[in-house]
Design an enzyme around this catalytic site. Structure first.
Site, short mmCIF file in Angstrom:
data_model
loop_
_atom_site.label_atom_id
_atom_site.label_comp_id
_atom_site.label_asym_id
_atom_site.label_seq_id
_atom_site.Cartn_x
_atom_site.Cartn_y
_atom_site.Cartn_z
N TYR A 145 1.97 6.72 -12.56
CA TYR A 145 2.15 8.13 -12.92
C TYR A 145 2.77 8.95 -11.79
CZ TYR A 145 -1.10 6.98 -16.71
OH TYR A 145 -1.69 6.42 -17.79
N HIS A 153 4.82 -7.33 2.19
CA HIS A 153 3.37 -7.20 2.42
C HIS A 153 2.58 -7.81 1.26
CE1 HIS A 153 0.18 -5.34 4.83
NE2 HIS A 153 -0.42 -5.00 3.69
N ARG A 163 -2.95 -6.19 10.88
CA ARG A 163 -3.47 -5.36 9.80
C ARG A 163 -4.10 -4.04 10.25
NH1 ARG A 163 -6.93 -8.96 5.65
NH2 ARG A 163 -6.95 -6.96 4.58
#
Length: 810
Positions: free
Chosen positions: A123, A79, A33
């Site tokens: 968006y 993921h 990570r």
């Protein structure tokens, strides 16, 4: 009630179990990570984002796709850690103020340097940048290993091919368990040059690499103060660099404004402005009248207007001290090497990257070789088929089963099963002469390709040349100019070793513009010439000080208020012959009505040397040069002045020598410095010459093996007079007449002590400069007016300054 089955209970020490569980957790965070891989410079989430875009076909030449589509792809296939974490990583890869070379091309609101967050993923839209293609180039040619994804339904790459050194170029930041990484971004072109230098010389030192990789190069530009922290970080893997905003001072409506055009990396611009406003409101920052943000899409512009009585340099220094205009970036070059976290030096970072590229290019070459050999094998079979086409057709027509046909091919022509199948798959329309020729061409090309690929695999030097060429190709396509400048920190003194020692001319104008030029900028001209333009000045400005020195010398700046500042000559920016120069207020911390009135170069050693100072009212003072060894950036007192008096001259001298003072109305006096005792910095000095009403001292000279006194007037007339015609007098007298003033000559501007081999540089009010040989100037008596040295047609062309230049003769 049934008894509980105790046979399934496992007894274990809780301390041991906690240690094991925490270790498993920490290793998962470290490896999976938080830390980047040294080979491609990516954490797993970034690697999966780039691979996910590749799988979705989000190429730079394709339309943008919704970010939510990419996030869903990455979360669902690679993921499984939440969409917000993935989208945050996508946003950062798209922000040009966070990522030096963005790997995501974003469309929509992706946040700002003011701390504004990005719009929701539904968006915004994304696709790969062109540089991202280099991270994924040839991933389908078995260049890297793949591993099962979280549900073992698909495969994902363990590492990307990364055809450029992304870890150094874009840096990385992450907090693991018990360790953290914070790697600075660098300039792509510089890093590639460093990699090429390493390939050419495996024994290259960090200092050798730093000839190419100057230091970190942050997306927001600004300045790194000092080279030593960079060297420490490159040699040890850890360091702390000081970042400082790029700011300059401008004149604005008879006041000064401080304009900030670049801020340090990862500083929130809006929060910075709010902090400045708070400090002004709480009176922790003085001298600020107004603050406004004039930034736009083209860049940062923060304007800080100072009060009329404030010193803008002092205000700027306080801003550096109390706000995030100055920050530090702690470098920790921690990355995963074969899955193990390791702090790496600059050379090690490049070494591991080059090793990765060796593996990538080797595997690509093997892949291409296998493919070429497989095709060559088929083409060999097709060639046999073309040569025996009638018999091939006969065998095919006489058998119904493909396997029997292929066995017959093997028995009759020695063809393999693969070659036989290729013949069966061949279309009848290809049985013409043209295709036979193309097949021969293809076969010859395949044989040449196989030979070349085998040569690459057999010779590592050829392999390394390929890596070099491909890196330089990427540099040619994507490199840009460095944004972050590396400047000398006030605490460092080693930059002088990096500056070539050479003679330079330094000019300073009446309104305070200074620049440095090579000494050979101006050619020697004949007496009476027009000269060349040496500086472009404003209408009401003119060159006031001009002198020749060395880049390694110290420059002492004496002001009309009796203060002194010190700078190295190389610290003054070099300009072009016609450039205006840099405002002196950007170099020295001068007060509102203070200006430089005398400048002298001094060597580093101050022992047994004195500085003499002369004032407009005829005062003279001798002071030990060691008094000026340590000078604060705010300057120190050099001489205490009476009201209305000003400092007009300063010279470096030995203990006992004769000095010459010349006045505007043509008087002069020579006396020995034995008559002037050494004084402290705050002393006023003693009378050097008694002045008539309306007269003032214009120049101070030190007599040292000189033959002549050179005098120049404001209308361009001048002469040289043998110094033997001047007798030393006692200090404080009126002196003797040294020049005949007429309306044609005007008043005296300056005097210099010269010899025949010397040269004189004259400067006019409009910036014209002429260089003359002293031997070409007429020798005359004390009370003469001299000859014309330069044509002066108006007051704008009056002579305002002159300097002596001694040309070395072998």
């Amino acid at each position: 009630m049934a008894e509980f089955d105790k046979s399934n209970i496992i007894s274990q020490d809780i301390e041991t179990k906690m240690k094991e569980a925490y270790l498993d957790y920490s290793m998962s965070v470290i490896v999976s990570r938080a830390l980047p891989d040294v080979r491609d410079g990516l954490k797993p989430v970034h690697r999966r984002i780039l691979y996910g875009m590749n799988q979705l076909g989000l190429a730079p030449n394709k339309p943008h796709r919704k970010s939510a589509r990419l996030v869903g792809e990455v979360m669902g296939r690679f993921h499984p850690h939440g969409d917000s974490a993935i989208y945050d990583a996508v946003v950062r890869l798209a922000q040009d103020f966070n990522t030096r070379y963005p790997l995501v091309d974003g469309q929509g609101n992706f946040g700002s340097i003011d701390g504004d967050g990005a719009a929701a993923q539904r968006y915004t839209e994304v696709r790969m940048t062109k540089l991202t293609l280099e991270m994924l180039r040839e991933i389908n040619k078995d260049t890297v290993d793949f591993q099962p994804n979280f549900d073992e339904e698909e495969l994902e790459p363990k590492v990307l091919p990364a055809r450029f050194p992304n870890l150094l170029v874009n840096g990385s930041a992450g907090i693991a368990v018990g360790m953290a990484t914070n790697m600075a971004p660098h300039n792509l072109g510089e890093v590639i040059d460093g990699c090429v230098a390493f390939i050419d010389d495996k024994d290259i030192t960090v200092e050798g690499l730093m000839k190419h990789i100057k230091g970190p190069d942050f997306p927001t530009g600004a300045n790194i103060m000092g080279r030593k922290p960079i060297i420490d970080a490159y040699k040890t893997g850890r360091g702390k660099v000081k970042l400082r905003a790029e700011a300059h001072i401008e004149e604005f409506k008879s006041k000064h404004i401080i304009v900030v055009t670049e801020i340090p990396y990862q500083v929130n611009r809006a929060r910075l402005i709010m902090k400045i406003a708070e400090l002004v409101r709480d009176k922790k920052l003085e001298g600020i009248a107004d603050l406004r943000d004039e930034s736009n899409r083209n860049g940062t512009r923060i304007v800080i207007e100072t009060k009329r009585d404030a010193n803008p340099n002092v205000v700027l220094n306080n801003l550096y001290k109390h706000t995030q205009l100055t920050t530090t970036f702690g470098i920790i070059n921690l990355a995963l090497v074969d899955g193990v976290p390791k702090v790496l030096t600059l050379k090690e970072l490049i070494h591991y990257y080059i090793e990765h590229q060796k593996e990538v290019v080797t595997r690509r070459t093997k892949f291409d070789l296998d493919k070429a050999e497989a095709r060559a094998h088929i083409v060999e079979g097709l060639r046999i088929a073309y040569d025996n086409i009638d018999e091939i057709v006969k065998i095919i027509r006489s058998n119904y089963d493909d396997e029997e046909i292929k066995k017959e091919f093997t028995k009759r022509f020695g063809l393999t099963d693969i070659q036989g199948q290729a013949i069966l798959d061949m279309q009848l329309k290809r049985l013409n002469g043209l295709n036979v020729e193309k097949l021969e061409e293809e076969y010859n090309e395949l044989i040449a390709t196989i030979k070349r690929l085998k040569e690459i695999l057999a010779d590592e030097s050829i392999l390394m040349e390929i890596i070099k060429d491909e890196l330089l190709e990427i540099k040619e396509k994507y490199s840009d100019e460095r944004r972050t400048r590396i400047k000398r920190d006030v605490e460092e003194v080693d930059e002088e070793d990096l500056i070539e020692e050479e003679e330079v001319i330094i000019t300073l104008t009446n309104q305070g513009y200074i620049k440095r030029l090579p000494a050979d900028t101006y050619k020697v001209q004949n007496r009476g010439g027009r000269g060349v333009t040496g500086m472009t000045t404003k209408e009401d400005d003119f060159v006031q000080n001009l002198f020749v020195t060395s880049t390694h010398d110290n420059i002492l700046f004496f002001t009309n208020k009796g203060k002194v500042f010190k700078k190295k000559a190389f610290e003054i920016k070099e300009g072009k012959r016609q450039s205006k120069g840099q405002a002196i207020i950007n170099i020295l911390q001068l007060t509102q009505d203070e200006k430089v009135s005398a400048v002298i170069p001094v060597k580093e050693k101050y022992d047994d040397k004195f500085i003499i100072l002369a004032t407009k009212e005829g005062k003279i003072k001798r002071i030990e040069a060691s008094e000026f060894y340590n000078i604060r950036t705010t300057g120190i007192i050099a001489i205490t002045l009476n009201e209305g008096d000003e400092l007009i001259g300063a010279r470096e001298v030995d203990a006992d020598t004769n000095v010459l003072m010349v006045t505007e109305n043509g008087q002069s006096i020579i006396f020995n410095l034995k008559d002037v005792r050494p004084m402290g910095r705050t002393a006023q000095g003693v009378k050097g010459i008694s002045l008539n009403k309306g007269d003032k001292v214009v120049d101070l000279s030190v007599i040292d093996n000189n033959e002549y006194i050179f005098i120049v007037s404001e209308k361009g007339y001048g002469k040289k007079t043998l110094i033997k015609y001047y007798s030393p007098q006692n200090r404080g007298g009126k002196g003797v007449k040294t020049y005949k003033l007429t309306p044609k000559t005007g008043k005296i501007v300056a005097s210099k002590l010269v010899n025949q081999e010397d040269q004189i540089i004259l400067v006019s009010a409009n910036g014209e400069i002429i260089r003359l040989n002293v031997k070409d100037i007429s020798t005359m008596g004390r009370t003469t007016q001299g000859v014309r040295l330069k044509k002066v047609r108006s007051d704008e062309e009056n002579i305002v300054a002159c300097a002596k230049y001694i040309e070395e003769v072998e």
